[in-house]
Design a protein around this motif. Structure first.
Motif, PDB file in Angstrom:
ATOM      1  N   ALA A   1     -97.032 -34.445 -25.366  1.00 45.61           N
ATOM      2  CA  ALA A   1     -97.267 -33.123 -24.788  1.00 45.61           C
ATOM      3  C   ALA A   1     -98.716 -32.724 -25.001  1.00 45.61           C
ATOM      4  CB  ALA A   1     -96.338 -32.089 -25.424  1.00 45.61           C
ATOM      5  N   THR A   2     -99.362 -32.315 -23.931  1.00 43.20           N
ATOM      6  CA  THR A   2    -100.713 -31.761 -24.002  1.00 43.20           C
ATOM      7  C   THR A   2    -100.617 -30.295 -23.611  1.00 43.20           C
ATOM      8  OG1 THR A   2    -101.748 -33.864 -23.433  1.00 43.20           O
ATOM      9  CG2 THR A   2    -103.063 -31.869 -23.102  1.00 43.20           C
ATOM     10  N   VAL A   3    -101.068 -29.428 -24.501  1.00 48.17           N
ATOM     11  CA  VAL A   3    -100.931 -27.982 -24.288  1.00 48.17           C
ATOM     12  C   VAL A   3    -102.304 -27.347 -24.171  1.00 48.17           C
ATOM     13  CG1 VAL A   3    -100.161 -25.799 -25.295  1.00 48.17           C
ATOM     14  CG2 VAL A   3     -98.709 -27.835 -25.451  1.00 48.17           C
ATOM     15  N   LEU A   4    -102.465 -26.551 -23.134  1.00 49.91           N
ATOM     16  CA  LEU A   4    -103.663 -25.748 -22.908  1.00 49.91           C
ATOM     17  C   LEU A   4    -103.288 -24.295 -23.169  1.00 49.91           C
ATOM     18  CD1 LEU A   4    -106.594 -25.478 -21.762  1.00 49.91           C
ATOM     19  CD2 LEU A   4    -105.538 -25.210 -19.514  1.00 49.91           C
ATOM     20  N   ALA A   5    -104.028 -23.623 -24.054  1.00 49.14           N
ATOM     21  CA  ALA A   5    -103.647 -22.272 -24.460  1.00 49.14           C
ATOM     22  C   ALA A   5    -104.885 -21.432 -24.739  1.00 49.14           C
ATOM     23  CB  ALA A   5    -102.768 -22.335 -25.712  1.00 49.14           C
ATOM     24  N   PRO A   6    -104.722 -20.115 -24.791  1.00 49.58           N
ATOM     25  CA  PRO A   6    -105.858 -19.239 -25.094  1.00 49.58           C
ATOM     26  C   PRO A   6    -106.391 -19.408 -26.510  1.00 49.58           C
ATOM     27  CG  PRO A   6    -104.085 -18.009 -24.021  1.00 49.58           C
ATOM     28  CD  PRO A   6    -103.530 -19.343 -24.402  1.00 49.58           C
TER      29      PRO A   6
ATOM     30  N   ALA B   1     -98.735 -25.491 -13.407  1.00 48.19           N
ATOM     31  CA  ALA B   1     -99.730 -25.191 -12.368  1.00 48.19           C
ATOM     32  C   ALA B   1    -101.153 -25.154 -12.908  1.00 48.19           C
ATOM     33  CB  ALA B   1     -99.385 -23.864 -11.707  1.00 48.19           C
ATOM     34  N   GLY B   2    -101.335 -24.692 -14.137  1.00 49.66           N
ATOM     35  CA  GLY B   2    -102.671 -24.578 -14.697  1.00 49.66           C
ATOM     36  C   GLY B   2    -103.405 -25.891 -14.803  1.00 49.66           C
ATOM     37  N   PHE B   3    -102.673 -26.952 -15.128  1.00 51.79           N
ATOM     38  CA  PHE B   3    -103.310 -28.264 -15.232  1.00 51.79           C
ATOM     39  C   PHE B   3    -103.730 -28.775 -13.861  1.00 51.79           C
ATOM     40  CE2 PHE B   3    -101.867 -28.820 -19.620  1.00 51.79           C
ATOM     41  CZ  PHE B   3    -102.955 -29.510 -20.137  1.00 51.79           C
ATOM     42  N   GLN B   4    -102.943 -28.522 -12.875  1.00 50.06           N
ATOM     43  CA  GLN B   4    -103.288 -28.972 -11.528  1.00 50.06           C
ATOM     44  C   GLN B   4    -104.581 -28.322 -11.038  1.00 50.06           C
ATOM     45  OE1 GLN B   4     -99.833 -28.166  -9.128  1.00 50.06           O
ATOM     46  NE2 GLN B   4     -98.455 -29.246 -10.526  1.00 50.06           N
TER      47      GLN B   4
ATOM     48  N   PRO C   1     -96.975 -16.699 -22.219  1.00 46.59           N
ATOM     49  CA  PRO C   1     -97.925 -16.404 -21.137  1.00 46.59           C
ATOM     50  C   PRO C   1     -99.304 -17.005 -21.418  1.00 46.59           C
ATOM     51  CG  PRO C   1     -96.731 -14.433 -21.812  1.00 46.59           C
ATOM     52  CD  PRO C   1     -96.410 -15.483 -22.818  1.00 46.59           C
ATOM     53  N   GLY C   2     -99.933 -17.497 -20.350  1.00 52.24           N
ATOM     54  CA  GLY C   2    -101.268 -18.059 -20.483  1.00 52.24           C
ATOM     55  C   GLY C   2    -101.312 -19.477 -20.977  1.00 52.24           C
ATOM     56  N   VAL C   3    -100.148 -20.087 -21.179  1.00 55.40           N
ATOM     57  CA  VAL C   3    -100.063 -21.458 -21.701  1.00 55.40           C
ATOM     58  C   VAL C   3     -99.670 -22.411 -20.581  1.00 55.40           C
ATOM     59  CG1 VAL C   3     -98.797 -22.983 -23.282  1.00 55.40           C
ATOM     60  CG2 VAL C   3     -99.511 -20.705 -24.038  1.00 55.40           C
ATOM     61  N   ASP C   4    -100.291 -23.595 -20.560  1.00 59.57           N
ATOM     62  CA  ASP C   4     -99.927 -24.651 -19.613  1.00 59.57           C
ATOM     63  C   ASP C   4     -99.674 -25.938 -20.373  1.00 59.57           C
ATOM     64  OD1 ASP C   4    -100.140 -23.784 -16.668  1.00 59.57           O
ATOM     65  OD2 ASP C   4    -101.914 -22.882 -17.585  1.00 59.57           O
ATOM     66  N   VAL C   5     -98.904 -26.839 -19.762  1.00 64.15           N
ATOM     67  CA  VAL C   5     -98.517 -28.060 -20.458  1.00 64.15           C
ATOM     68  C   VAL C   5     -98.468 -29.239 -19.498  1.00 64.15           C
ATOM     69  CG1 VAL C   5     -96.044 -27.555 -20.170  1.00 64.15           C
ATOM     70  CG2 VAL C   5     -96.787 -29.092 -22.002  1.00 64.15           C
ATOM     71  N   LEU C   6     -98.869 -30.393 -20.002  1.00 62.41           N
ATOM     72  CA  LEU C   6     -98.704 -31.675 -19.326  1.00 62.41           C
ATOM     73  C   LEU C   6     -97.811 -32.527 -20.214  1.00 62.41           C
ATOM     74  CD1 LEU C   6     -99.384 -34.056 -17.397  1.00 62.41           C
ATOM     75  CD2 LEU C   6    -101.450 -34.433 -18.759  1.00 62.41           C
ATOM     76  N   MET C   7     -96.681 -32.983 -19.680  1.00 64.70           N
ATOM     77  CA  MET C   7     -95.727 -33.737 -20.492  1.00 64.70           C
ATOM     78  C   MET C   7     -95.438 -35.099 -19.898  1.00 64.70           C
ATOM     79  SD  MET C   7     -92.917 -31.040 -21.963  1.00 64.70           S
ATOM     80  CE  MET C   7     -92.331 -32.337 -23.062  1.00 64.70           C
ATOM     81  N   VAL C   8     -95.301 -36.066 -20.807  1.00 64.27           N
ATOM     82  CA  VAL C   8     -94.865 -37.416 -20.455  1.00 64.27           C
ATOM     83  C   VAL C   8     -93.671 -37.736 -21.340  1.00 64.27           C
ATOM     84  CG1 VAL C   8     -95.510 -39.830 -20.245  1.00 64.27           C
ATOM     85  CG2 VAL C   8     -97.253 -38.062 -20.006  1.00 64.27           C
ATOM     86  N   GLU C   9     -92.588 -38.146 -20.728  1.00 64.32           N
ATOM     87  CA  GLU C   9     -91.365 -38.428 -21.484  1.00 64.32           C
ATOM     88  C   GLU C   9     -90.742 -39.722 -20.983  1.00 64.32           C
ATOM     89  OE1 GLU C   9     -88.090 -35.407 -22.992  1.00 64.32           O
ATOM     90  OE2 GLU C   9     -87.676 -35.997 -20.921  1.00 64.32           O
ATOM     91  N   ASN C  10     -90.376 -40.578 -21.898  1.00 64.16           N
ATOM     92  CA  ASN C  10     -89.710 -41.835 -21.559  1.00 64.16           C
ATOM     93  C   ASN C  10     -88.337 -41.849 -22.220  1.00 64.16           C
ATOM     94  OD1 ASN C  10     -88.902 -44.472 -21.064  1.00 64.16           O
ATOM     95  ND2 ASN C  10     -90.965 -45.298 -21.321  1.00 64.16           N
TER      96      ASN C  10
END
Length: 353
Positions: free
Chosen positions: A287-292, A340-343, A320-329
């Motif tokens: 998990a990669t998290v983008l946050a304030p 949406a924020g990562f895109q 609120p204000g947090v975005d995430v990129l997740m990879v799961e196997n």
């Protein structure tokens, strides 16, 4: 008439000199703003590598910033590290079950407040009382001995964020159950870089990047730039693809078990632990998290990793204000999802060679 003309000529020259004066002052001020130089500092801290990059007018200011940040980070380590016998958090843990309210420092109280809030919003997927289980897993990795079911059961009985009571009026903490042990390792590094950035700003420096073990927090963008270039994994497992994003005034953190895990009877257990089961995660998740803020990015990587991709989509709405990129196997199937924020932040895909 000649005298009047002379006065006009004098005033005209004065006006020209005044314009020249302010023009030169504007040029000097503009040059001062843009003539920021890049300075980098590196050191070991909190069991990992700490990197500080600042843009400052000269080396004197940069050294002052580095010294102030180092002092702040060291003081927080003495407060929050459960690896240090005499740390404030360990002294607090020693009072568990005594029924006593313990006055604590402002820093420890604030990090416990933030940790408890995230624990509540995540329904316990993050838990600052996970200390008894953390000790078990550290010993297991060190001795290469898997903890027994009895040991895990005993440790779990002392885990539960609801057993922490906080008194804001008297800045005091009470740990209700005997055997409780606090561990803010999952939020502490993020909290520390938040505090370090405040220190940097107090010294008048804005363009800053702080990185402690992959917990990254950036201030204003570098001169003549829209942001700091940060590379993260593209979402594919075990490859070299990266996504490059531009960030300013934000935090970003990635958690996964690529390098830290324990194997037992052919099964792989991540260093990311599920507080409910007392076991490390048994499937690959990153998990990669983008946050304030740094503390949010740090703690929420654990929350989303434990929750898994499907439940994280719902949990994200609570932050609120947090975005995430997740990879799961799971079961041999790879799933990738980004909010949406990562895109919007993605600017390029680069292949490392």
């Amino acid at each position: 008439m000649h005298k009047l003309l002379a006065v006009y000529q004098f005033l005209g020259r004065l006006w020209i000199h005044k314009r020249l004066f302010y023009g030169l002052m504007g040029l000097l001020l503009t040059s001062g703003v843009s003539a920021q130089m890049r300075f980098s500092f590196h050191r070991g801290l909190m069991g990992t590598q700490f990197n500080l990059i600042v843009y400052a007018p000269d080396s004197v200011v940069a050294q002052q910033v580095n010294a102030a940040v180092s002092a702040r980070m060291d003081s927080l380590n003495q407060i929050m590290s459960d690896y240090l016998d005499g740390s404030e958090i360990n002294r607090l843990s020693a009072t568990a079950g005594s029924g006593k309210w313990v006055p604590v420092s402002t820093d420890l109280f604030h990090v416990l407040q933030k940790a408890q809030t995230i624990a509540r919003l995540s329904n316990g997927r993050f838990d600052p009382t996970i200390g008894p289980l953390s000790l078990l897993w550290r010993r297991a990795v060190r001795r290469k001995e898997f903890p027994s079911a009895k040991e895990r059961r005993r440790a779990r009985q002392a885990v539960g964020y609801r057993f922490i009571e906080l008194d804001s009026l008297h800045r005091s903490v009470r740990l209700l159950k005997p055997g409780m042990r606090l561990d803010v390792g999952g939020i502490g590094q993020g909290f520390a870089v938040d505090e370090a950035l405040k220190t940097v700003h107090a010294l008048g420096v804005q363009a800053t990047l702080l990185d402690i073990g992959g917990d990254i927090l950036v201030g204003a963008a570098p001169p003549k730039s829209n942001g700091w270039r940060v590379e993260i994994s593209s979402g594919k497992v075990n490859d070299q693809d990266t996504i490059t994003i531009l960030l300013h005034d934000a935090a970003i953190t990635t958690s996964g078990d690529t390098y830290r895990f324990l194997e037992h009877k052919g099964r792989r257990y991540s260093h990311i632990m599920n507080p409910r089961s007392g076991l490390g995660l048994r499937h690959f998740v990153r998990a990669t998290v983008l946050a304030p803020t740094g503390y949010q990015a740090d703690a929420l990587t654990k929350v989303f990793s434990v929750a898994g991709l499907r439940k994280s989509k719902k949990l994200l709405k609570r932050f609120p204000g947090v975005d995430v990129l997740m990879v799961e196997n799971k079961n041999g199937r790879l799933h990738v999802w980004q909010s949406a924020g990562f895109q919007q932040l993605e600017i390029s895909r680069l292949r490392k060679r």
